[in-house]
Design an enzyme around this catalytic site. Structure first.
Site, PDB file in Angstrom:
ATOM      1  N   ILE A  16      13.185 -17.171  26.688  1.00 56.76           N
ATOM      2  CA  ILE A  16      14.122 -16.085  27.009  1.00 56.76           C
ATOM      3  C   ILE A  16      14.557 -16.167  28.462  1.00 56.76           C
ATOM      4  O   ILE A  16      15.720 -15.894  28.797  1.00 56.76           O
ATOM      5  CB  ILE A  16      13.477 -14.714  26.709  1.00 56.76           C
ATOM      6  CG1 ILE A  16      12.960 -14.686  25.267  1.00 56.76           C
ATOM      7  CG2 ILE A  16      14.474 -13.593  26.919  1.00 56.76           C
ATOM      8  CD1 ILE A  16      12.269 -13.401  24.887  1.00 56.76           C
ATOM      9  N   TYR A  83      10.028 -12.554  33.828  1.00 57.50           N
ATOM     10  CA  TYR A  83       9.826 -12.942  32.421  1.00 57.50           C
ATOM     11  C   TYR A  83       8.501 -13.663  32.188  1.00 57.50           C
ATOM     12  O   TYR A  83       8.037 -13.708  31.045  1.00 57.50           O
ATOM     13  CB  TYR A  83      10.923 -13.928  31.980  1.00 57.50           C
ATOM     14  CG  TYR A  83      12.287 -13.328  31.744  1.00 57.50           C
ATOM     15  CD1 TYR A  83      12.649 -12.834  30.495  1.00 57.50           C
ATOM     16  CD2 TYR A  83      13.229 -13.272  32.760  1.00 57.50           C
ATOM     17  CE1 TYR A  83      13.904 -12.292  30.265  1.00 57.50           C
ATOM     18  CE2 TYR A  83      14.495 -12.740  32.545  1.00 57.50           C
ATOM     19  CZ  TYR A  83      14.822 -12.255  31.296  1.00 57.50           C
ATOM     20  OH  TYR A  83      16.067 -11.723  31.074  1.00 57.50           O
ATOM     21  N   SER A  87       2.927 -15.588  25.938  1.00 53.00           N
ATOM     22  CA  SER A  87       3.753 -14.739  25.073  1.00 53.00           C
ATOM     23  C   SER A  87       3.394 -14.773  23.581  1.00 53.00           C
ATOM     24  O   SER A  87       4.041 -14.089  22.798  1.00 53.00           O
ATOM     25  CB  SER A  87       5.217 -15.159  25.225  1.00 53.00           C
ATOM     26  OG  SER A  87       5.416 -16.445  24.646  1.00 53.00           O
ATOM     27  N   THR A 126       7.789  -5.905  26.198  1.00 51.49           N
ATOM     28  CA  THR A 126       7.945  -6.058  24.747  1.00 51.49           C
ATOM     29  C   THR A 126       7.781  -4.727  24.019  1.00 51.49           C
ATOM     30  O   THR A 126       7.041  -3.843  24.488  1.00 51.49           O
ATOM     31  CB  THR A 126       6.895  -7.061  24.227  1.00 51.49           C
ATOM     32  OG1 THR A 126       6.876  -7.025  22.801  1.00 51.49           O
ATOM     33  CG2 THR A 126       5.489  -6.731  24.722  1.00 51.49           C
ATOM     34  N   ASP A 127       8.400  -4.628  22.845  1.00 50.03           N
ATOM     35  CA  ASP A 127       8.204  -3.430  22.012  1.00 50.03           C
ATOM     36  C   ASP A 127       6.772  -3.351  21.469  1.00 50.03           C
ATOM     37  O   ASP A 127       6.338  -2.294  21.000  1.00 50.03           O
ATOM     38  CB  ASP A 127       9.215  -3.396  20.860  1.00 50.03           C
ATOM     39  CG  ASP A 127       9.163  -4.599  19.930  1.00 50.03           C
ATOM     40  OD1 ASP A 127       8.374  -5.532  20.175  1.00 50.03           O
ATOM     41  OD2 ASP A 127       9.925  -4.613  18.939  1.00 50.03           O
ATOM     42  N   GLU A 128       6.039  -4.464  21.545  1.00 48.34           N
ATOM     43  CA  GLU A 128       4.687  -4.473  20.973  1.00 48.34           C
ATOM     44  C   GLU A 128       3.712  -3.568  21.719  1.00 48.34           C
ATOM     45  O   GLU A 128       2.625  -3.290  21.223  1.00 48.34           O
ATOM     46  CB  GLU A 128       4.124  -5.897  20.957  1.00 48.34           C
ATOM     47  CG  GLU A 128       4.908  -6.805  20.061  1.00 48.34           C
ATOM     48  CD  GLU A 128       4.169  -8.100  19.770  1.00 48.34           C
ATOM     49  OE1 GLU A 128       2.955  -8.178  20.031  1.00 48.34           O
ATOM     50  OE2 GLU A 128       4.815  -9.020  19.276  1.00 48.34           O
ATOM     51  N   TYR A 162      -2.494 -10.071  23.522  1.00 50.79           N
ATOM     52  CA  TYR A 162      -1.181 -10.273  24.155  1.00 50.79           C
ATOM     53  C   TYR A 162      -0.529  -8.925  24.487  1.00 50.79           C
ATOM     54  O   TYR A 162      -0.172  -8.657  25.636  1.00 50.79           O
ATOM     55  CB  TYR A 162      -0.261 -11.095  23.229  1.00 50.79           C
ATOM     56  CG  TYR A 162       1.201 -10.939  23.584  1.00 50.79           C
ATOM     57  CD1 TYR A 162       1.704 -11.418  24.789  1.00 50.79           C
ATOM     58  CD2 TYR A 162       2.092 -10.264  22.725  1.00 50.79           C
ATOM     59  CE1 TYR A 162       3.043 -11.244  25.139  1.00 50.79           C
ATOM     60  CE2 TYR A 162       3.423 -10.094  23.062  1.00 50.79           C
ATOM     61  CZ  TYR A 162       3.895 -10.580  24.275  1.00 50.79           C
ATOM     62  OH  TYR A 162       5.207 -10.393  24.622  1.00 50.79           O
ATOM     63  N   LYS A 166       0.399  -7.022  28.159  1.00 49.22           N
ATOM     64  CA  LYS A 166       1.761  -6.624  28.531  1.00 49.22           C
ATOM     65  C   LYS A 166       1.782  -5.116  28.831  1.00 49.22           C
ATOM     66  O   LYS A 166       2.425  -4.677  29.792  1.00 49.22           O
ATOM     67  CB  LYS A 166       2.751  -6.943  27.402  1.00 49.22           C
ATOM     68  CG  LYS A 166       3.027  -8.411  27.173  1.00 49.22           C
ATOM     69  CD  LYS A 166       3.685  -9.113  28.346  1.00 49.22           C
ATOM     70  CE  LYS A 166       5.114  -8.679  28.586  1.00 49.22           C
ATOM     71  NZ  LYS A 166       5.755  -9.505  29.665  1.00 49.22           N
ATOM     72  N   ILE A 203      10.557 -18.240  13.572  1.00 51.65           N
ATOM     73  CA  ILE A 203      11.813 -18.842  13.086  1.00 51.65           C
ATOM     74  C   ILE A 203      11.877 -20.343  13.395  1.00 51.65           C
ATOM     75  O   ILE A 203      12.079 -21.153  12.477  1.00 51.65           O
ATOM     76  CB  ILE A 203      13.038 -18.033  13.595  1.00 51.65           C
ATOM     77  CG1 ILE A 203      13.109 -16.696  12.851  1.00 51.65           C
ATOM     78  CG2 ILE A 203      14.345 -18.834  13.428  1.00 51.65           C
ATOM     79  CD1 ILE A 203      14.261 -15.782  13.246  1.00 51.65           C
ATOM     80  N   PRO A 204      11.673 -20.771  14.660  1.00 55.35           N
ATOM     81  CA  PRO A 204      11.739 -22.229  14.895  1.00 55.35           C
ATOM     82  C   PRO A 204      10.633 -23.006  14.194  1.00 55.35           C
ATOM     83  O   PRO A 204      10.840 -24.172  13.824  1.00 55.35           O
ATOM     84  CB  PRO A 204      11.627 -22.358  16.416  1.00 55.35           C
ATOM     85  CG  PRO A 204      11.231 -21.040  16.926  1.00 55.35           C
ATOM     86  CD  PRO A 204      11.581 -20.012  15.907  1.00 55.35           C
ATOM     87  N   ARG A 226      10.308  -7.240  11.502  1.00 52.78           N
ATOM     88  CA  ARG A 226      10.622  -7.461  12.912  1.00 52.78           C
ATOM     89  C   ARG A 226      12.092  -7.097  13.130  1.00 52.78           C
ATOM     90  O   ARG A 226      12.920  -7.278  12.234  1.00 52.78           O
ATOM     91  CB  ARG A 226      10.369  -8.937  13.311  1.00 52.78           C
ATOM     92  CG  ARG A 226       8.884  -9.348  13.190  1.00 52.78           C
ATOM     93  CD  ARG A 226       8.038  -8.600  14.214  1.00 52.78           C
ATOM     94  NE  ARG A 226       6.609  -8.925  14.208  1.00 52.78           N
ATOM     95  CZ  ARG A 226       5.679  -8.244  13.550  1.00 52.78           C
ATOM     96  NH1 ARG A 226       6.006  -7.207  12.781  1.00 52.78           N
ATOM     97  NH2 ARG A 226       4.397  -8.577  13.670  1.00 52.78           N
TER      98      ARG A 226
END
Ligand code: NAD
Ligand code: DAU
Length: 350
Positions: A16, A83, A87, A126-128, A162, A166, A203-204, A226
């Site tokens: 990112i 950033y 992660s 993060t939203d987490e 994680y 954060k 995804i990747p 998600r």
């Protein structure tokens, strides 16, 4: 003309962060960017080296938890956009030291430098940190795109090593604003997708599995939701907050992109010419968060931000095309990433 002429982007060689560097490079030609990045397994100089010749982007290889190197780059900057992080949730379940060190001590080191030089500081989170939301298919209003969403008032309730590190980093940024007048803002974003994402991520990983002749791997029943956002929209959100945000405020970044993992995987398989059931269901991640969903109204109404990539299907197709066309970017790492996942699965399956 922008008010910031020299910005430091920590983690600017990661997924990112590097997309943000490209975004600023393309949209704000008067800004010089110093990337401070340790180049861990997740950092890749090839994400940004095409920009070095311009003289507008430079890379300093170093650790955000190292006060000397941080002081050196901070002394020449007027803003830090932060950033850099460990992660990946799956990695944090195996070993926690780097998460505490980078996410917590690293952030502490940066805010001390921002204080010393009175710099504008933007903390990317993060939203987490909010934990997860309920999702009951059997209850009306609790499906995707409906029901409760995270806001900046949602209590912190992180689930993993994680997300808890954060959360801890967010809290010290907030305390430094209150106690020392740190000129900081915080953003909490949902799941990003797009080019340059490490192939350990969902995804990747699935796209490169298919390209490598390996069956995609779905955790558990695949009903986890998600809230997908294209990384370029994350970049424009961060830039909007950096330049227009109110000091001490937290803004949530999301683009109304809720999907469950099974439907995303089926979409990838179909787009890549495979049967939609051609995947392995594997033992679930420990403590796996069920659903994330972002209420983005504060960022939209107070700062006038709007996402550009609202069509997930075309963004996903472009992402598939990018991994297909950039095999040299990921191929050399693929075997090692999958070997590491195979080890994890052995432990989970016991
Ligand atoms: P990433 O793992 O792809 O990249 C992290 C970058 O940080 C790498 O370039 C790495 O070399 C660098 N780094 C790690 N430790 C460092 C250290 N000690 N010193 C200097 N550099 C270091 O991560 P990402 O997915 O691009 O996430 C970037 C940030 O955005 C993180 O803070 C993450 O919490 C946050 N975020 C990520 C997502 C997502 O979907 N990936 C969503 C919301 C927020
Ligand atoms: O919500 C923001 C967060 O999104 C960021 O803070 C994190 O840095 C980022 O990694 C991401 O966290 P997730 O744990 O949601 O992302 P991940 O790509 O690891 O997994 C996405 C979903 O897919 C999750 O529900 C787990 C599932 N999954 C993941 C992998 C790697 C699978 O089903 N199979 C897989 O092989």
């Amino acid at each position: 003309m922008t008010e910031f002429k020299n910005i430091v982007v920590t983690g600017g060689a990661g997924f990112i962060g590097s997309n943000f560097v490209h975004y600023v490079y393309n949209n704000h030609p008067d800004v010089h960017i110093t990337v401070l990045d340790k180049l861990t397994y997740a950092g890749n100089v090839n994400n940004i080296n095409m920009l070095f010749d311009s003289g507008r982007v430079e890379l300093v290889v170093g650790d955000i938890a190292d006060p000397e190197i941080v002081d050196q780059v901070a002394s020449k900057a007027d803003a830090i956009v932060h950033y850099a992080a460990e992660s990946h949730n799956d990695n944090s379940l195996k070993s926690q030291d780097e998460f505490i060190q980078t996410n917590f001590i690293g952030t502490y080191t940066l805010i001390q430098a921002a204080r010393k030089y009175d710099l504008r500081f933007h903390h990317v989170s993060t939203d987490e940190v909010y934990g997860d939301l309920p999702y009951r298919e059997d209850l009306p209003g609790h499906g995707e795109g409906e029901g409760e969403k995270f806001t900046d008032k949602t209590p912190y309730n992180p689930s993993s090593p994680y997300s808890s590190t954060k959360a801890a980093s967010d809290l010290i940024v907030r305390a430094w604003v209150r106690s020392f007048g740190l000129k900081a803002t915080i953003s909490n974003c949902s799941n990003n997708y797009g080019p340059f994402q490490h192939i350990e991520k969902f995804i990747p990983r699935q796209i490169t599995n298919i390209l490598s002749g390996i069956k995609p791997k779905l955790y558990g029943d695949g009903k986890n939701v998600r809230d997908w956002i294209h990384t370029e929209d994350h970049s424009s959100g961060v830039w909007t907050i950096l330049t227009k945000g109110q000091m001490g405020e937290t803004y949530l970044i999301g683009a109304d992109g809720e999907k469950n993992n099974k439907e995303v995987l089926e979409d990838i398989l179909t787009r890549m010419g495979k049967d939609k059931d051609d995947y392995d269901r594997v033992t679930d991640r420990a403590g796996h968060d069920l659903r994330y969903a972002i209420d983005n109204s504060k960022l939209r109404t107070e700062l006038g931000w709007t996402p550009k990539h609202t069509d997930f299907e075309s963004g996903l197709q472009a992402t598939i095309d990018w991994y297909r066309e950039n095999e040299n970017w990921w191929k050399a790492e693929k075997d090692a990433v999958e070997a590491k996942y195979a080890e994890t699965q052995k432990v989970l399956d016991k």
